[in-house]
Scaffold this active site. Structure first.
Site, PDB file in Angstrom:
ATOM      1  N   SER A   1       0.577  -1.078   0.018  1.00 49.99           N
ATOM      2  CA  SER A   1      -0.109   0.021   0.094  1.00 49.99           C
ATOM      3  C   SER A   1       0.895   1.211  -0.171  1.00 49.99           C
ATOM      4  CB  SER A   1      -1.092  -0.107   1.219  1.00 49.99           C
ATOM      5  OG  SER A   1      -1.507   1.416   1.527  1.00 49.99           O
TER       6      SER A   1
ATOM      7  N   TYR B   1      -2.550  -0.528  10.871  1.00 55.97           N
ATOM      8  CA  TYR B   1      -2.311  -0.725   9.222  1.00 55.97           C
ATOM      9  C   TYR B   1      -1.233  -0.424   8.805  1.00 55.97           C
ATOM     10  CZ  TYR B   1      -3.614  -0.887   4.366  1.00 55.97           C
ATOM     11  OH  TYR B   1      -3.885  -1.101   2.976  1.00 55.97           O
TER      12      TYR B   1
END
Length: 207
Positions: A40, A53
């Site tokens: 990501s 995350y």
């Protein structure tokens, strides 16, 4: 803490276990296999309240880089796909679990962080508007899996590559000052740099 562990299990330990199980098959035979992991833009910069995350994606990128060195002599490429927001169920799942900062579970955190949580939750919700179709990511994965000489990293999504290079080139103090000042004004991470909204999901600090 349970939520944090779950994110790490899915985003990092799951990839580690899968790689460990399949590496003997990938490096065997005349045609070598490849390892592709979905990282990501949150794998190269962080924001407040995204700790679970971002930590999972930083761990995945560190693991992939180590593995790339280890498997290069055996002819097995290790590739990272690094998307910005993608139109998947992550938005609905995250909203149901993490975005309702008015819920009782969030009260200890809101007493300390107050409006900061509200601003970050609003920023992440806005990022959904710039999410790219899943099909675009699938096409990129196919390319990375089939081209003769794949790159080590593929960025996809609005401003995904831009964030990578801006974060890499700016001194830490400058980057942190820009992000902190703009977040205080209620702007998201992309707005902080004068571009469209960017990022994946908010971290969970309730544990």
């Amino acid at each position: 803490m349970d939520d944090f562990r779950q994110v790490m299990e899915v985003n990092f330990f799951g990839a580690l276990a899968t790689s460990q199980a399949l590496i003997p098959l990938l490096r065997g035979g005349s045609q070598k296999g490849r390892i592709l992991s979905i990282s990501s833009v949150a794998g190269h910069f962080t924001l407040p309240f995204w700790s679970s995350y971002c930590s999972s994606k930083f761990a995945l990128e560190g693991f992939s880089e180590c593995l790339r060195y280890e498997l290069a002599p055996q002819g097995v490429p290790v590739i990272l796909i690094k998307p910005g927001p993608v139109a998947t169920p992550i938005w609905e799942k995250s909203r149901a679990k993490s975005y309702d900062v008015s819920a009782p579970a969030w009260q200890p955190a809101t007493q300390v962080y107050g409006s900061q949580l509200q601003l970050m939750a609003a920023s992440v919700k806005e990022s959904k508007e710039t999410a790219i179709p899943v099909s675009q990511v699938v096409e990129l994965i196919y390319e990375a899996a089939t081209v003769p000489n794949p790159k080590s990293k593929y960025h996809i999504g609005e401003n995904a590559a831009l964030f990578h290079w801006v974060k890499r080139l700016l001194p830490d103090a400058v980057w942190e000052s820009i992000i902190s000042s703009k977040l205080a004004e209620g702007k998201g991470p992309a707005e902080s740099l004068g571009v469209a909204n960017q990022q994946d999901t908010i971290g969970d600090i309730r544990g």
